[in-house]
Write a protein that holds these residues in place. Structure first.
Motif: not given
Length: 390
Positions: A364-389
Motif C-alpha cells: 500500500f502507498i499513502v500520501d499527504d496525511p493531514k491533521v485539521y482543527l476546527v477550533r485550535p487552542r493554545g500555542k500551535q505549530m504553523a497552520r494553514r487554512s482550508t483554502s490554502e490546501r
C-alpha cells in the motif's frame, strides 16, 4: 417495523420537543431540509441486522441527530450541535504529518522490531524517520519495508513522492507464525505538538491511499490495511495493585484505536467464491464490534478521513479518487466501545499479512496525511487554512 422510518420519525419528534417550548418558528423550507438530512442520517447509521445495536440506544442517537439537524439548519453553531464534521474542515496543522516530497526522506528501522503484543519484547531502540514525523509502535513494530517512492499515476497534483509500506513477518521477526498479524506506522503528532488534542478543538485526519491492482494483492482473506486514530477517554480500567498484583477496576485513562480497514475476500480461499471482493470494515460500534462499510469497487487512489466532535463521537468518511472529502462521502458515526473520546493523540497505519514467512503483504502507498482543527487552542505549530490546501 422499518427502523429507517422509526429513526426518521424520532428525529422529527426530537426537533419539535426541543424547540416548541421556546416557540421557535421553523419554516417549510427548513423542515424539508431537516427531513432530507434526518432520513439520510437514519439510513446511513443502519448496520447489518446481525450487528444492530439495541433499539433504545439507536433511537437515542436519532434524537441527538434531530436536535443537531435543526440547529445546523437554523444557522447555529454546527460544531456545538454535534453534527458530523467532514474531515479536512478547519485549519491544517503544518508539521505534524507529512507530504513525502523531500527526496532525502528516510526511515531508520533499528531492527529487530518490537513485538510487545506477542512476546512482551520491545526491542529498543525503536525505528524512526529522519524528519522526526514517524516512529515505530512499541506494541507491534513497524512494517518490514518503509520506503519513499514516486507518486503513482493519478495522485495529487504536484506530488512527486509518496510512502510505500509492506511486510512479510508481521509477527516476531524471522519467526513465521502462520497467523495473521499486523505492523503499525505511527505519526508523531502528540510529541511534535507537545500535547494531546482536546476533542473540543474538533480534530480530523485525512489521507490518500493507493490500492494496487487486485492481481498484486496478497491472496488472503482478511484485513490488509488499516487507517486509525489513537484516542483517549476516562473509563473503568483494570489495574494490578500491590505486591501480589491483585486486579481491580478503577477510573483511569483509557486509550483506544478506532479506524477503517481494507478487508479482502479472496476467491483463492473459497471454492464457492467466484470473484474477489473488497470492502471497508469499520472499527467499531458501541460494543466494540467491527462492521461492514462500503464496498471497494475500484482500485487506485482513495481518500479516507475521520473526525471527532466535542461529544466524543467518531465520524467516518471515504471516497474513491483524490478529491477532498464532502458530506456525500459520509459512512457512519459511532461511539466505538461505548466510549466518548476526550483527547486525540495521533493517527497511524496498519499493514497486515499472513506472517507465514513466504508471502509479502499487499503493498500500500499513502500520501499527504493531514491533521485539521476546527477550533485550535493554545500555542500551535504553523497552520494553514482550508483554502490554502493544494
Amino acid at each position: 417495523m422499518d427502523h429507517r422510518f422509526a429513526h426518521g420519525t424520532v428525529v422529527l419528534a426530537a426537533i419539535h420537543v426541543h424547540f416548541n417550548p421556546v416557540g421557535t418558528e421553523v419554516t417549510d423550507v427548513a423542515m424539508s431540509n431537516i427531513q432530507c438530512w434526518a432520513n439520510r442520517f437514519a439510513t446511513r447509521i443502519m448496520e447489518p441486522v446481525d450487528k444492530q445495536e439495541p433499539v433504545v440506544r439507536r433511537w437515542r442517537t436519532a434524537i441527538f441527530a434531530g436536535v443537531a439537524a435543526l440547529t445546523g439548519v437554523l444557522g447555529g453553531d454546527t460544531v456545538n450541535a454535534q453534527r458530523p464534521v467532514v474531515p479536512g474542515t478547519g485549519t491544517e496543522l503544518v508539521g505534524v504529518a507529512d507530504d513525502f516530497e523531500d527526496e532525502s526522506w528516510n526511515y531508520i528501522p533499528n531492527n529487530p522490531k518490537s513485538t510487545e503484543d506477542i512476546d512482551e519484547n520491545q526491542r529498543a531502540p525503536m525505528g524512526k524517520s529522519t524528519n522526526g514525523r514517524w516512529y515505530e509502535g512499541i506494541k507491534r513494530g513497524h512494517p518490514d519495508v518503509v520506503q519513499r517512492v514516486p507518486t503513482p499515476a493519478g495522485g495529487l497534483p504536484g506530488s512527486e513522492g509518496a510512502l510505500l509500506m509492506r511486510s512479510k513477518f508481521t509477527g516476531i521477526p524471522g519467526n513465521a507464525s502462520g497467523t495473521m498479524h499486523q505492523d503499525d506506522f505511527i505519526a508523531n503528532v502528540q510529541y511534535r505538538l507537545k500535547r494531546r488534542i482536546d476533542v473540543a478543538e474538533v480534530p480530523s485526519v485525512t489521507t490518500r491511499v493507493f490500492l494496487p491492482p487486485v492481481a498484486e494483492w496478497e491472496q488472503r482473506s482478511g484485513p490488509h490495511f488499516g487507517f486509525r486514530l489513537a484516542l483517549e477517554t476516562t473509563a473503568m480500567i483494570e489495574k494490578e495493585i500491590g505486591l501480589f498484583k491483585l486486579k481491580r477496576k478503577e477510573l483511569g485513562n483509557e486509550i483506544y484505536w478506532p479506524g477503517m480497514f481494507v478487508e479482502f475476500e479472496s476467491k483463492a480461499d473459497s471454492r464457492q467464491r467466484t470473484d474477489d471482493y473488497a470492502y471497508l470494515r469499520i472499527r467499531g460500534n458501541q460494543r466494540g464490534a467491527d462492521f461492514r462499510g462500503p464496498q471497494i469497487t475500484t482500485t487506485g487512489w482513495w481518500t479516507l478521513g475521520m473526525s471527532v466532535t466535542p461529544d466524543g463521537m467518531v465520524h467516518y468518511y471515504a471516497s474513491p479518487g483524490i478529491d477532498e472529502l464532502t458530506e456525500e462521502d459520509y459512512i457512519t458515526s459511532q461511539f466505538p466501545y461505548g466510549y466518548e473520546a476526550e483527547r486525540m493523540r495521533t493517527f497511524f497505519y496498519n499493514i497486515c499479512s499472513a506472517d507465514d514467512g513466504r508471502r509479502w503483504s499487499t503493498s500500500f502507498i499513502v500520501d499527504d496525511p493531514k491533521v485539521y482543527l476546527v477550533r485550535p487552542r493554545g500555542k500551535q505549530m504553523a497552520r494553514r487554512s482550508t483554502s490554502e490546501r493544494r
